[in-house]
Design an enzyme around this catalytic site. Structure first.
Site, PDB file in Angstrom:
ATOM      1  CG  HIS A 224      -5.545  -2.951   1.215  1.00 38.54           C
ATOM      2  ND1 HIS A 224      -4.943  -2.339  -0.020  1.00 38.54           N
ATOM      3  CD2 HIS A 224      -4.518  -2.578   2.058  1.00 38.54           C
ATOM      4  CE1 HIS A 224      -4.092  -1.407   0.103  1.00 38.54           C
ATOM      5  NE2 HIS A 224      -3.713  -1.568   1.411  1.00 38.54           N
TER       6      HIS A 224
ATOM      7  CB  SER B 162      -0.914  -0.075   1.114  1.00 41.31           C
ATOM      8  OG  SER B 162      -1.956   0.796   0.897  1.00 41.31           O
TER       9      SER B 162
ATOM     10  CG  ASP C  29      -7.240  -2.901  -2.636  1.00 41.47           C
ATOM     11  OD1 ASP C  29      -7.583  -1.972  -2.035  1.00 41.47           O
ATOM     12  OD2 ASP C  29      -5.895  -2.948  -2.923  1.00 41.47           O
TER      13      ASP C  29
END
Length: 538
Positions: free
Chosen positions: A469, A228, A440
């Site tokens: 995620h 991320s 996501d």
């Protein structure tokens, strides 16, 4: 937050819960080594070229308390201001799990779990039961708390629980003036408490710290796994230090062209798409959930509940949720259709006055919020005119009713000091492997395409029907896992971008009494809650 892994095994969750920065003993924190920065391409830092010979070796030792003996810890001193390598130093706390097979050892693999503000000190330990043995054989696994986070000279803004729970606030005309005052107060509090440190908390400086870690470890190159927000940190490193990047895996991508307000607004854009797909899925499973026979019926039920909660907050196991909180809660869950369907059923019960279980919530610490804001506000400039936020919120409330008003509303970054440097323009040919789930909503698929364009030497692996995620080692797709493992162990990228199938598609389950029931569920079934709106699922 910009996004830790949203699903992880029970074992890893247990380890992560136990191994917090509070375990860092005075002995550990007293272990230091000095280093000086390297100026890489694209970096304005004017400093002597770093040589391995000038860096004192790190003094590794046990981490203390309940941390296994296989994990070693140390502290590296790094410059607060990389323009002044001889000036004030701050601490960078590191951990290491040595390569399991010295004969096969290739080098070091650094980890960042997202955020920004996620502690990565014991992230390698939390993942050690998930990573394939072939990876653990070849790399020393290196964890670290980025500057300002956890045990690395932590920031604090003096925030309250209310501040920490409502970082992103739903827009309302009647409360906008209060939101403006709140944003200004948070920015002033952070500035007053952190003085000279705050301006130097940025992704660029964290990337420079990573290069000092490389040098202190005696390595000419580093490999890296970033989740991320960690994908942005990794891409910035490749821009500043392209000659130092070995094998980089970037999981659940941030588009470097959209940092940061535009990236936050992408959550609302993707949430609407994911919500529509979820209503279709829920309608197909009407026999199991009874929430509507058509997508329109499911959607109408949801918005009726939101309106009901706005008139009178719902009692969710003793916690009161208004309509905005219902919208935010469901936004996290729609990437996991069975979980969101159970949640909507419980919301319907609560709206009818029936007792329901407590809905799990997580409130970040002051340090998590402070370090999150430091990166979000310190990497790039935000609008400073409140009228811009007001106009954008009104517009995006209509465009993206599920979450548009949250991410376009006024934010403390409007009152932050101007960043010392511009956001990094990522544009290089450094090889990297990007992996991305289709379902996501936090780092949406469009962001992975943006990162792929910026990293021209990269390849993109998209998991068709992949949920949630985070991809690698989470049981999402054996195809994707195999490609990542092959890259880490052999250096071979796919010859072209690849689409992999998910191993499990959203399937109706047998139900549960709780919307986010327990950590023993398969990670594909239940997302971990995030501490507050942003880029790091926990």
């Amino acid at each position: 937050m910009l996004l830790r892994r949203s699903a992880i095994s029970k074992t890893a969750l247990g380890i992560a819960a136990v191994l917090t920065p509070t375990l860092l003993t005075p002995t550990l924190l007293g272990t230091t080594a000095a280093a000086t920065p390297t100026a890489g391409p694209g970096s304005p830092v004017a400093a002597p070229a770093h040589t391995l010979a000038t860096t004192p070796p790190l003094a590794w030792q046990g981490c203390g308390n309940d941390v296994p003996a296989t994990v070693e810890c140390t502290t590296l001193k790094v410059p607060l201001d990389h323009r002044e390598p001889g000036g004030k130093k701050i601490d960078l706390s590191l951990s290491r799990i040595k390569a399991a097979d010295p004969a096969k050892r290739r080098g070091v693999l650094l980890f960042n779990p997202g955020g920004p503000s996620a502690s990565g000190l014991f992230y390698p330990l939390a993942l050690s039961g998930l990573l394939p043995q072939s990876v653990k054989d070849r790399y020393d696994l290196i964890g670290f708390d980025p500057r300002g986070v956890g045990a690395s000279t932590p920031l604090a803004c003096g925030t309250t629980t209310a501040d920490e729970r409502q970082t992103y606030r739903p827009y309302k005309d009647a409360t906008f003036a209060k939101d403006v005052a709140w944003a200004r107060d948070i920015a002033e509090g952070c500035r007053n408490l952190n003085g000279e440190t705050l301006p130097h908390i940025s992704t660029r400086n964290t990337a420079r710290d990573m290069d000092l870690v490389r040098a202190a470890l005696g390595e000419r190159k580093i490999s890296y796994f970033g989740l991320s927000y960690g994908t942005y940190l990794g891409s910035v490193y490749t821009q500043l230090f392209p000659q130092r990047a070995d094998r980089f895996v970037l999981d659940s991508a941030v588009d470097p062209e959209r940092v940061w307000r535009s990236m936050a607004q992408s959550w609302a854009e993707q949430a609407g798409i994911t919500f529509d797909r979820w209503t279709e899925w829920t309608a197909r499973n009407a026999a199991r959930y009874g929430l509507g026979d058509t997508p329109a019926e499911v959607e109408r039920l949801f918005w009726d509940i939101v309106a009901r909660a706005d008139r009178e907050p719902l009692d969710l196991g003793g916690t009161r949720f208004d309509g905005a909180e219902v919208r935010e809660y469901i936004r996290w869950e729609i990437s996991h259709p069975p979980v969101a369907a159970r949640t909507l059923g419980l919301l319907r019960d609560a709206a009818a006055g029936k007792p329901v279980p407590t809905f799990p919530t997580f409130v970040p610490t002051d340090n998590e919020l402070a370090s999150y804001l430091a990166i979000m506000c310190g990497d790039a400039r935000w609008p400073t005119d409140p009228a811009v936020y007001q106009a954008d919120s009104r517009r995006d409330s209509a465009r993206h009713p599920l979450y548009g008003d949250f991410v376009s509303n006024v934010f403390p970054c409007a009152y932050w000091d101007r960043p010392l440097e511009a956001a990094t323009k990522v544009d290089n040919k450094v090889p990297a492997l990007i992996v991305q789930n289709e379902w996501d909503s936090q780092t949406p698929p469009a962001a992975s395409l943006g990162l792929r364009r910026a990293l021209k030497g990269s390849r993109l692996v998209t998991v068709d029907e992949g949920q949630g995620h985070g991809v690698y080692s989470l049981g999402i797709s054996a195809c994707a896992d195999d490609l990542v493992t092959r890259y880490l162990t052999t250096g071979r990228l796919p010859s072209r971008d690849v689409t992999c199938a998910a191993d499990q598609h959203p399937a109706a389950d047998s139900g549960s009494a709780s919307p986010n029931p327990n950590p023993t569920l398969n990670p594909v079934q239940a997302p971990a809650r995030l501490p507050f709106s942003g880029f790091s699922g926990r």
